[in-house]
Scaffold this motif. Structure first.
Motif, PDB file in Angstrom:
ATOM      1  N   LEU A  59      13.872  -1.517  -6.619  1.00  0.00           N
ATOM      2  CA  LEU A  59      13.782  -2.217  -7.901  1.00  0.00           C
ATOM      3  C   LEU A  59      14.992  -1.896  -8.779  1.00  0.00           C
ATOM      4  O   LEU A  59      15.529  -2.772  -9.475  1.00  0.00           O
ATOM      5  CB  LEU A  59      12.471  -1.853  -8.622  1.00  0.00           C
ATOM      6  N   GLY A  90       5.692  -4.127 -12.758  1.00  0.00           N
ATOM      7  CA  GLY A  90       5.676  -4.254 -11.301  1.00  0.00           C
ATOM      8  C   GLY A  90       6.246  -5.614 -10.921  1.00  0.00           C
ATOM      9  O   GLY A  90       6.292  -6.531 -11.745  1.00  0.00           O
ATOM     10  N   SER A  91       6.682  -5.733  -9.667  1.00  0.00           N
ATOM     11  CA  SER A  91       7.164  -7.030  -9.198  1.00  0.00           C
ATOM     12  C   SER A  91       5.970  -7.889  -8.806  1.00  0.00           C
ATOM     13  O   SER A  91       5.077  -7.432  -8.108  1.00  0.00           O
ATOM     14  CB  SER A  91       8.077  -6.838  -7.992  1.00  0.00           C
ATOM     15  N   THR A  92       5.967  -9.121  -9.256  1.00  0.00           N
ATOM     16  CA  THR A  92       4.860 -10.020  -8.909  1.00  0.00           C
ATOM     17  C   THR A  92       5.322 -11.141  -7.978  1.00  0.00           C
ATOM     18  O   THR A  92       4.587 -12.089  -7.751  1.00  0.00           O
ATOM     19  CB  THR A  92       4.238 -10.640 -10.180  1.00  0.00           C
ATOM     20  N   SER A  93       6.536 -11.028  -7.476  1.00  0.00           N
ATOM     21  CA  SER A  93       7.065 -12.077  -6.604  1.00  0.00           C
ATOM     22  C   SER A  93       7.408 -11.500  -5.233  1.00  0.00           C
ATOM     23  O   SER A  93       7.682 -10.314  -5.101  1.00  0.00           O
ATOM     24  CB  SER A  93       8.332 -12.669  -7.225  1.00  0.00           C
ATOM     25  N   TRP A  94       7.461 -12.381  -4.237  1.00  0.00           N
ATOM     26  CA  TRP A  94       7.897 -11.955  -2.904  1.00  0.00           C
ATOM     27  C   TRP A  94       9.400 -11.741  -2.862  1.00  0.00           C
ATOM     28  O   TRP A  94       9.915 -11.155  -1.915  1.00  0.00           O
ATOM     29  CB  TRP A  94       7.469 -12.984  -1.855  1.00  0.00           C
ATOM     30  N   SER A  95      10.108 -12.220  -3.880  1.00  0.00           N
ATOM     31  CA  SER A  95      11.572 -12.101  -3.857  1.00  0.00           C
ATOM     32  C   SER A  95      12.068 -11.114  -4.900  1.00  0.00           C
ATOM     33  O   SER A  95      11.711 -11.220  -6.083  1.00  0.00           O
ATOM     34  CB  SER A  95      12.201 -13.467  -4.122  1.00  0.00           C
ATOM     35  N   LEU A  96      12.929 -10.204  -4.482  1.00  0.00           N
ATOM     36  CA  LEU A  96      13.538  -9.281  -5.449  1.00  0.00           C
ATOM     37  C   LEU A  96      14.444 -10.032  -6.422  1.00  0.00           C
ATOM     38  O   LEU A  96      14.717  -9.541  -7.521  1.00  0.00           O
ATOM     39  CB  LEU A  96      14.367  -8.221  -4.701  1.00  0.00           C
TER      40      LEU A  96
END
Lengths: 277, 249
Positions: free
Chosen positions: B39, B71-77
């Protein structure tokens, strides 16, 4: 409808990364295929898709994903799969691969390949997700054994048994990451010979070769160093037992000049001398 | 424990660095470090100019704080960090240039891989009734008002030239805002006047070119309207912003 089975492909390739795009486009490089990270190209337009289209004009391409999240209790992400299918229908890759792991749950993505317990419940969840994904993608998947840094006391299978059962239930194929075998076996004190003996070797379509690092407590799969002798040695022992496979060098960090990677790939082409220091 | 419960607990552990007691703490540390590094690398990649402007250490502290809260909520960084400009606005209320620089970096990143569309040249705009025409623009177009010289700052950092932050040049209207888009494969940005901002707002909302000219005549001297409208049209066509025209009459 039955998913399309990816035909075997014998050849040697590299994981294609940004620092080498220009050289791969400027002249034909001595590789039989390249592998790219699917998610980097699951975009709406612009330079990434333009570059990939020009690469595809010159090379066979394998699409390797890191976010299909196949082991998650959430189930598969249909939007993700729609985008991947659109990319695959355009690129016509050798195959689509991802990992025997999960990356997130409850809508939060860790962007790391988290470990599954090798239990009947986890196999049920993973197999259901793999079948759903293959249905949405129209293709049988090629799935990679991960490096793992912890194991679960309630495991009822070992990793090769888990992978074998997964192949039997879903018809998927395997991407054998030799470095991951070494990292996991070292971290968990496993016998690599027994590991490979129990694997359904006829399902292996691809091999990854990569380097790792010594972490504070264990080996870490960092892809930031040349393939070490320990991994070459395993490769030399395993390769004769496999059928037609695509062999690839994978480097994601401290990426060296292209000739260095091509030189490593030359070594992979000569398994008879591969263990010679 | 069900697989779902195990995954929710382990995910929380690797996101927060507080391990699940019954699992190897050393193993969880590796995963937690991997997650944090991924991240952080994503934020550094997208907000490279902000990191250069803030300094590595300060950027690191704030990137860590952002990661703790988001937090990340996507499949893509590539999608990670969309709220970072707002975070910087809250963290540095006296340094508006930071959030505006971050907005510019995010917009350029978004334009980089946005939907393809071909811009029409001025001579390709076949229009009989200019008063009643509506325009469509490239899907990568983003624009906003600015309060600082963030675009000059971006360019100064990119070229390695020293530059100082200052308020936008609102007195002459040249630095009122910025518009970002992608021309062919290259993301671009230019400074935007207050008049251009207002005209784009109207056109994007579906106004006709005649309505835009009416608005211009309400703000400009009568004789300047045709010239001002023509200049905007030429600039948009030259920049490849206009993808289509539709005559409403």
């Amino acid at each position: 409808m039955q998913p399309t089975i990816p035909p075997p492909f014998q050849g040697y390739g590299l994981g294609l990364r940004v620092p080498h795009y220009a050289e791969f486009l400027a002249r034909q490089q001595p590789v039989d295929f390249v592998e790219v990270i699917s998610e980097n190209f699951m975009v709406e337009g612009g330079r990434p898709l333009d570059t990939l289209a020009r690469i595809r004009d010159r090379y066979d391409v394998a699409l390797h994903g890191v976010s299909m999240n196949l082991g998650s209790d959430d189930g598969v992400d249909l939007d993700y799969l729609r985008r991947l299918r659109a990319l695959a229908d355009t690129i016509e890759p050798l195959w689509l691969s991802d990992h025997v792991s999960w990356t997130g749950v409850g809508g939060i993505n860790s962007h790391d390949l988290l470990p599954l317990p090798y239990t009947v419940e986890a196999l049920d969840v993973l197999a259901r997700n793999v079948l759903d994904a293959q249905d949405a993608l129209g293709r049988a998947l090629v799935l990679e054994n991960p490096s793992t840094y912890l194991s679960f006391s309630d495991n009822t299978m070992d990793e090769p048994g888990f992978l074998r059962a997964l192949c039997e239930r879903t018809g998927c194929f395997l991407l054998l990451d030799v470095n991951n075998i070494f990292v996991s076996a070292t971290n968990h004190g496993l016998d690599t010979e027994a590991w490979i003996e129990r694997l359904p070797l006829d399902r292996v379509r691809q091999i990854h070769l990569a380097g790792h690092s010594q972490g504070v407590d264990m080996l870490v799969d960092t892809h930031d160093a040349p393939v070490p002798e320990t991994v070459w040695d395993l490769y030399r022992r395993f390769l004769p037992r496999l059928g037609e496979v695509a062999v690839m060098i994978e480097r994601d960090d401290h990426i060296p000049p292209l000739p260095e990677l091509l030189s490593e790939l030359d070594r992979a082409r000569q398994p008879a001398i591969v263990a010679t220091p | 424990m069900s697989l779902g419960d195990l995954q929710r607990r382990l995910l929380t552990a690797v996101m927060t660095g507080r391990p699940v007691p019954e699992l190897s703490a050393a193993g969880q540390r590796v995963y937690a470090n991997n997650v944090r590094c991924q991240l952080l690398a994503a934020l550094r990649d997208t907000y490279e100019k902000c990191a250069a402007w803030l300094g590595d250490d300060v950027f690191h502290v704030h990137a860590r704080a952002y990661i703790e809260a988001h937090g990340s909520t996507s499949w893509s960084l590539d999608h990670y960090g969309s709220d970072f400009p707002d975070y910087l606005a809250r963290a540095f209320p006296e340094r508006l240039e930071l959030s505006e620089l971050a907005w510019l970096e995010w917009a350029l990143r978004t334009a980089f891989s946005g939907r393809n569309a071909s811009g029409l040249a001025l001579e390709e705009l076949h229009v009989r009734d200019w008063d009643g025409v509506q325009f469509s623009f490239v899907p990568t177009l983003m624009y906003r008002q600015l309060h600082t010289n963030a675009p000059a700052l971006w360019a100064g950092i990119a070229t390695g030239q020293g530059i100082h932050t200052r308020p936008s040049d609102s007195a002459t209207d040249n630095g009122h805002g910025v518009r970002v888009w992608r021309h062919e494969l290259t993301p671009r940005f230019v400074s935007m006047t207050r008049a251009e901002h207002a005209c784009l707002d109207l056109l994007v909302a579906g106004a006709t070119f005649g309505e835009v000219c009416e608005w211009l005549s309400s703000t400009a001297r009568e004789k300047d309207v045709a010239s001002a409208a023509g200049s905007l049209l030429r600039a948009w066509a030259t920049d490849g912003l206009i993808t289509g025209v539709r005559e409403t009459g």
